[in-house]
Design a protein around this motif. Sequence first.
Motif, mmCIF file in Angstrom:
data_model
loop_
_atom_site.group_PDB
_atom_site.id
_atom_site.type_symbol
_atom_site.label_atom_id
_atom_site.label_comp_id
_atom_site.label_asym_id
_atom_site.label_seq_id
_atom_site.Cartn_x
_atom_site.Cartn_y
_atom_site.Cartn_z
ATOM 1 N N ASP A 89 0.769 -1.081 -0.102
ATOM 2 C CA ASP A 89 0.161 -0.148 0.045
ATOM 3 C C ASP A 89 0.766 1.303 -0.114
ATOM 4 N N VAL A 90 2.148 1.160 0.074
ATOM 5 C CA VAL A 90 3.022 2.276 -0.214
ATOM 6 C C VAL A 90 2.773 3.149 -1.232
ATOM 7 N N ALA A 91 2.618 4.280 -1.136
ATOM 8 C CA ALA A 91 2.260 5.144 -2.332
ATOM 9 C C ALA A 91 2.139 6.807 -1.725
ATOM 10 N N VAL A 92 2.078 7.532 -2.769
ATOM 11 C CA VAL A 92 1.393 8.565 -2.599
ATOM 12 C C VAL A 92 0.091 8.624 -2.953
ATOM 13 N N TYR A 93 -0.783 9.058 -2.026
ATOM 14 C CA TYR A 93 -1.998 9.159 -2.173
ATOM 15 C C TYR A 93 -2.775 10.612 -2.410
ATOM 16 N N TYR A 94 -3.342 10.417 -3.804
ATOM 17 C CA TYR A 94 -4.029 11.699 -4.305
ATOM 18 C C TYR A 94 -5.576 11.743 -3.999
ATOM 19 N N CYS A 95 -6.141 12.928 -3.524
ATOM 20 C CA CYS A 95 -7.474 13.281 -3.417
ATOM 21 C C CYS A 95 -7.947 13.848 -4.919
ATOM 22 N N TYR A 96 -9.058 13.494 -5.470
ATOM 23 C CA TYR A 96 -9.522 13.934 -6.851
ATOM 24 C C TYR A 96 -11.092 14.557 -6.564
ATOM 25 N N ALA A 97 -11.435 15.598 -7.125
ATOM 26 C CA ALA A 97 -12.947 15.980 -7.136
ATOM 27 C C ALA A 97 -13.232 15.823 -8.359
ATOM 28 N N ARG A 98 -14.571 15.477 -8.686
ATOM 29 C CA ARG A 98 -15.153 15.206 -10.013
ATOM 30 C C ARG A 98 -16.487 16.075 -9.969
ATOM 31 N N PRO A 99 -16.449 17.513 -10.206
ATOM 32 C CA PRO A 99 -17.883 18.116 -10.094
ATOM 33 C C PRO A 99 -18.554 17.774 -11.367
ATOM 34 N N SER A 100 -19.919 17.589 -11.186
ATOM 35 C CA SER A 100 -20.879 17.392 -12.222
ATOM 36 C C SER A 100 -20.752 18.197 -13.560
ATOM 37 N N SER A 101 -20.328 19.508 -13.372
ATOM 38 C CA SER A 101 -20.219 20.544 -14.156
ATOM 39 C C SER A 101 -18.915 20.604 -14.729
ATOM 40 N N TYR A 102 -18.066 19.724 -14.807
ATOM 41 C CA TYR A 102 -16.765 19.438 -15.187
ATOM 42 C C TYR A 102 -16.294 18.162 -15.892
ATOM 43 N N SER A 103 -15.608 18.151 -16.717
ATOM 44 C CA SER A 103 -15.366 16.916 -17.491
ATOM 45 C C SER A 103 -14.192 16.227 -17.245
ATOM 46 N N GLY A 104 -13.295 17.127 -16.010
ATOM 47 C CA GLY A 104 -12.285 16.318 -15.654
ATOM 48 C C GLY A 104 -12.118 16.263 -14.334
ATOM 49 N N ASN A 105 -10.759 15.998 -13.520
ATOM 50 C CA ASN A 105 -10.800 16.044 -12.198
ATOM 51 C C ASN A 105 -9.894 17.070 -11.872
ATOM 52 N N TYR A 106 -9.877 17.520 -10.667
ATOM 53 C CA TYR A 106 -9.157 18.454 -9.714
ATOM 54 C C TYR A 106 -8.388 17.682 -8.735
ATOM 55 N N TRP A 107 -7.165 17.837 -8.688
ATOM 56 C CA TRP A 107 -6.293 17.162 -7.815
ATOM 57 C C TRP A 107 -5.742 17.818 -6.639
ATOM 58 N N GLY A 108 -5.662 17.012 -5.689
ATOM 59 C CA GLY A 108 -4.670 17.245 -4.420
ATOM 60 C C GLY A 108 -3.234 17.308 -4.649
ATOM 61 N N GLN A 109 -2.537 17.499 -3.681
ATOM 62 C CA GLN A 109 -0.959 17.688 -3.843
ATOM 63 C C GLN A 109 -0.502 16.100 -3.598
ATOM 64 N N GLY A 110 -1.199 15.505 -2.957
ATOM 65 C CA GLY A 110 -0.808 14.188 -2.568
ATOM 66 C C GLY A 110 -0.205 14.155 -1.125
ATOM 67 N N THR A 111 -0.273 12.984 -0.252
ATOM 68 C CA THR A 111 0.308 12.819 0.899
ATOM 69 C C THR A 111 0.810 11.374 0.698
ATOM 70 N N GLN A 112 2.114 11.197 1.422
ATOM 71 C CA GLN A 112 2.835 9.810 1.507
ATOM 72 C C GLN A 112 2.213 9.019 2.358
ATOM 73 N N VAL A 113 2.309 7.773 1.994
ATOM 74 C CA VAL A 113 1.627 6.668 3.092
ATOM 75 C C VAL A 113 3.092 5.669 3.062
ATOM 76 N N THR A 114 3.588 5.243 4.123
ATOM 77 C CA THR A 114 4.741 4.312 3.990
ATOM 78 C C THR A 114 4.207 3.296 5.190
ATOM 79 N N VAL A 115 4.342 2.122 4.613
ATOM 80 C CA VAL A 115 4.126 0.885 5.460
ATOM 81 C C VAL A 115 5.452 0.188 5.689
ATOM 82 N N SER A 116 5.925 0.155 6.832
ATOM 83 C CA SER A 116 7.243 -0.554 7.106
ATOM 84 C C SER A 116 7.447 -0.871 8.567
ATOM 85 N N SER A 117 8.051 -2.146 8.735
ATOM 86 C CA SER A 117 8.231 -2.263 10.353
ATOM 87 C C SER A 117 9.688 -1.948 10.616
#
Length: 117
Positions: A89-117
Amino acid sequence: QVQLVESGGGLVQPGGSLRLSCAASGIIFRLTTMGWYRQAPGKQREWVASITPSGTTTYVDFVKGRFTITRDNAKSTVFLQMNSLKPEDVAVYYCYARPSSYSGNYWGQGTQVTVSS
């Protein structure tokens, strides 16, 4: 101006949990489909989950039963609760928004998730 600001990423041990948040502004949040993608090192960005304005949720198979997406329309915020985290699951996770009036996505800057012992 649309802004999506993610938070909640970090380092967690395998089997642990994290809760990501994405605060949105500049959109009519209650009318917007929200979701999350992720991008692991050396891989393409992949879709993870989404939630419609009515609250219908959809997940990619490899997170079903472990991740839960929710929204708080009063706070214009979408959440991704991630349980039973795995090293894959390690990755940069990006939020997106898809308004009904818009044909694409808006994006966040991302947040890092690291899974490690």
